[in-house]
Design a protein around this motif. Sequence first.
Motif, PDB file in Angstrom:
ATOM      1  N   GLY A 687       0.838  -1.196   0.000  1.00  0.00           N
ATOM      2  CA  GLY A 687       0.000   0.000   0.000  1.00  0.00           C
ATOM      3  C   GLY A 687       0.872   1.246   0.000  1.00  0.00           C
ATOM      4  O   GLY A 687       2.025   1.192   0.451  1.00  0.00           O
ATOM      5  N   ASP A 688       0.329   2.382  -0.488  1.00  0.00           N
ATOM      6  CA  ASP A 688       1.061   3.646  -0.550  1.00  0.00           C
ATOM      7  C   ASP A 688       1.704   4.013   0.779  1.00  0.00           C
ATOM      8  O   ASP A 688       2.847   4.484   0.823  1.00  0.00           O
ATOM      9  N   ASP A 689       0.954   3.773   1.890  1.00  0.00           N
ATOM     10  CA  ASP A 689       1.421   4.208   3.215  1.00  0.00           C
ATOM     11  C   ASP A 689       2.751   3.587   3.618  1.00  0.00           C
ATOM     12  O   ASP A 689       3.514   4.180   4.374  1.00  0.00           O
ATOM     13  N   HIS A 690       2.979   2.363   3.135  1.00  0.00           N
ATOM     14  CA  HIS A 690       4.191   1.670   3.606  1.00  0.00           C
ATOM     15  C   HIS A 690       5.311   1.667   2.582  1.00  0.00           C
ATOM     16  O   HIS A 690       6.377   1.101   2.837  1.00  0.00           O
ATOM     17  N   SER A 692       7.421   3.914   1.478  1.00  0.00           N
ATOM     18  CA  SER A 692       8.719   4.516   1.799  1.00  0.00           C
ATOM     19  C   SER A 692       9.515   3.627   2.755  1.00  0.00           C
ATOM     20  O   SER A 692      10.736   3.502   2.607  1.00  0.00           O
ATOM     21  N   SER A 693       8.832   2.986   3.722  1.00  0.00           N
ATOM     22  CA  SER A 693       9.623   2.140   4.630  1.00  0.00           C
ATOM     23  C   SER A 693      10.167   0.905   3.907  1.00  0.00           C
ATOM     24  O   SER A 693      11.280   0.461   4.189  1.00  0.00           O
ATOM     25  N   ASP A 713      -5.046   0.602  -5.452  1.00  0.00           N
ATOM     26  CA  ASP A 713      -4.544   1.435  -4.356  1.00  0.00           C
ATOM     27  C   ASP A 713      -3.132   1.039  -3.948  1.00  0.00           C
ATOM     28  O   ASP A 713      -2.566   1.602  -3.019  1.00  0.00           O
ATOM     29  N   ASN A 714      -2.587   0.048  -4.622  1.00  0.00           N
ATOM     30  CA  ASN A 714      -1.266  -0.453  -4.229  1.00  0.00           C
ATOM     31  C   ASN A 714      -0.170   0.006  -5.167  1.00  0.00           C
ATOM     32  O   ASN A 714      -0.423   0.416  -6.292  1.00  0.00           O
ATOM     33  N   THR A 737       5.172  -3.540   7.299  1.00  0.00           N
ATOM     34  CA  THR A 737       3.923  -3.146   6.641  1.00  0.00           C
ATOM     35  C   THR A 737       2.689  -3.634   7.406  1.00  0.00           C
ATOM     36  O   THR A 737       1.593  -3.635   6.840  1.00  0.00           O
ATOM     37  N   ASN A 740       0.653  -5.937   5.425  1.00  0.00           N
ATOM     38  CA  ASN A 740      -0.072  -5.486   4.237  1.00  0.00           C
ATOM     39  C   ASN A 740       0.762  -5.480   2.961  1.00  0.00           C
ATOM     40  O   ASN A 740       0.637  -4.586   2.137  1.00  0.00           O
TER      41      ASN A 740
END
Length: 769
Positions: A687-690, A692-693, A713-714, A737, A740
């Motif tokens: 997913g977008d949120d993870h 960068s990590s 959304d991925n 993640t 996810n």
Amino acid sequence: MSLRGLQTFSRMIRGRRLFAAGLQCCRCRLSCHVKRHYSLLPDDVKSLRALVNPEISRIRNIGIMAHIDAGKTTTTERMLYYAGYTRALGDVDDGDTVTDFMAQERERGITIQSAAVTFDWKSHRINLIDTPGHVDFTLEVERALRVLDGAVVVFDASAGVEAQTLTVWRQAEKHHIPCVCFLNKMDKPAANLSFCIESIRQKLKANPVLLQIPVGSGKNFTGVVDLLTSQKLMWKMKSMRDDGRVFEVKALDRSDDPDLLQVVSDARTALIEQVADLDDEFAELLLTDFSENFDAIPSNKLQEAVRRVTLARKGVPVLCGSSLRNKGVQPLLDAITAYLPAPNERHHDVMRWYKDDLCALAFKVLHDKQRGPLVFLRIYSGTLKAQTALHNINRNSTERMSRLLVPFADQHVEIPSMTAGNIALTVGLKQTVTGDTIVSSKASAAAAARRAQNDSEAGKRSRECASVILSGVEVPDPVFFCTIEPPSMSKQADLENVLNCLQREDPSLKVRVDPDSGQTILCGMGELHIEIIHDRIRREHGIETHLGPLQVAYRETILHEASASDTLDRTVGERRHVVTVELAVRPVDVASVGGSCELAFTEELEGQLSAEMKEAVENGVHSSFLQGPLLGYPLQSVSTLMQRVTIEPGTSPAMVSACVSRCMLKALRLAGGQILEPVMSLEVTVGDDHLSSVLGDLSQRRGTVRDIQSRHDNKVLLATVPLAEMMGYSTVLRTLTSGNATFSLELDTYEAMNPQEQNTLLKRLSGLL
Ligand SMILES: Nc1nc2c(ncn2[C@@H]2O[C@H](COP(=O)(O)OP(=O)(O)OP(=O)(O)O)[C@@H](O)[C@H]2O)c(=O)[nH]1
């Protein structure tokens, strides 16, 4: 025994028949005259024989392939249930499926070994092999493909083509296997038909032939419209526990949603045009008999044309459904019988050369505690009979097969004989290994060889094609290894025995003994592969073994050209051995994974050496190729030229080999060593949120990001990363993640390490760090 097996089978079928008779057949109830196969079966032995050996045109040897978690096992379970072979629906999430019968599979919810399942659907015999999706078990997929005539490729309809789909697709292409695509998980909110079609076109470079339009989407996905017949197939579920056996088939009419009618009309026209473009016979029919109204073309003519297109691999039929929600699986079964080929529609040279003589390929070996090795055979020609002697061409040995079984996952039904096109399970073949060719006798193999030879002389086939051995399965090189120790020395022999059995079952597992330490080394395709082997040794064979740390299988090459000479002068007993060798080594193009080593002789030397001494020289060079000068890893991309070999009379070939190896080592050391490390191609869906990590973590693993693509959304991150940096990656990714993300890892190439990293590795492996 001839009757005993049939009687057992008869009892079993009768049991099922009673069960089947109590069920309502989805289609019979609604419109057609299709009857359940077993409900018509008389009890006499003759008919049972026909059931055991169906007419070849009615056999389908099918594989199910996909990316991990796309729903292969769930789909297989539904097929078995609707075909009447299971009484309840198995569920991967509850660990009670039929095909994933090994304990580890049930616990982990993944498919490890291909299980062959035989069942009937509408007067057709389907031999179905559920293949694993995890990349560590790619060889299982390859083995299955080798003996299949067609395949169903299952997609997660919200993800389209994923990394492993691409791998299995390429494998299917390699074996020219016609496929049908099943877009599963249409019940997911993110399911997207046009996205999937486009990804099949773009990523698989295939020609999708859409045969169905989904009705409703996400939770409201309720059925499909069959574009051939313009019928609506609707699953009107009464409750969550509805098994989907009963569905309604109704012709589309004016009362239907106008938008749906329009979509169907457009899609049907597009289908007719597409098939006409791909199939001349259909185009001609269309232009002569239906030029006024293409739409009036009968559905059976369209179906025949789609079949020709599929068999010619000019296009691939696409169907959709949701296996978990019990929708769309029966039409998929219909598509298997309608579009995928029967064994006699596939071309195998061996069929011509063996005519009516037996020719079969061993494609899987399992070890059963009571019955010993069980060998799965695909019969290409002739008849396989129980209690007969069989000749194994690869091992040049003859052994007796005691019993013949029809495989029903972990249950087996004994039968007296089996004909061409079928998949059989044999008991008693102790020497046969995966990939071996089995025939009735040595004489039959010789007769086939003569026919093949005549063919090649008549110019019909190349020499290579004239081989009467069915080509085996290509076994990729293992990338990981570790030591394995029994709990005590008294168990060492048992462990060796178990490892031998496991190697016969799984050719991608390699076992060797370290010449320096004497330790047993396990080499496998990935962390999971080695972990599963370890687990199986404990569970199935009751030996608690200790595994050393997992290590990466590096390779070595050289940096420059170098020459060396060496003389060996040794007296052993009364005999003096004197040999002098001069040779040169040079690096050749590091051709990615397959960069092999070469050996050449000068023309002069070629004429001088006897066949025996030439072989001794070759042995010496090849043993040096197996152990590089830096860390003892196999060499890659090195070319050796033998310039001079002088041998005094009385010198043994073993001494020649020893001198050549010593001289090779000298030359290789002078040429400067270079370590090559396996570099993997990695695909992470996150997913977008993870994102960068995941990227931050990859940069610390010496990863190189090649591309970042969007998928709904991925994000799909494509990268290459050294295998050495990927130990335990699944745990780290899960933590980063919160579970996810998914990833797949595949060997891409071997790359030279930079001097600093190579130094660190050398120090670490020699215990200096
Ligand atoms: N929403 C939804 N989930 C599904 C569907 N089919 C399967 N699943 C789920 O997807 C997950 C994976 O399903 P499996 O059938 O094990 O997939 P597989 O492809 O056999 O997996 P491997 O054997 O590990 O390669 C499970 O949690 C299933 O319940 C479907 O039609 N819809």
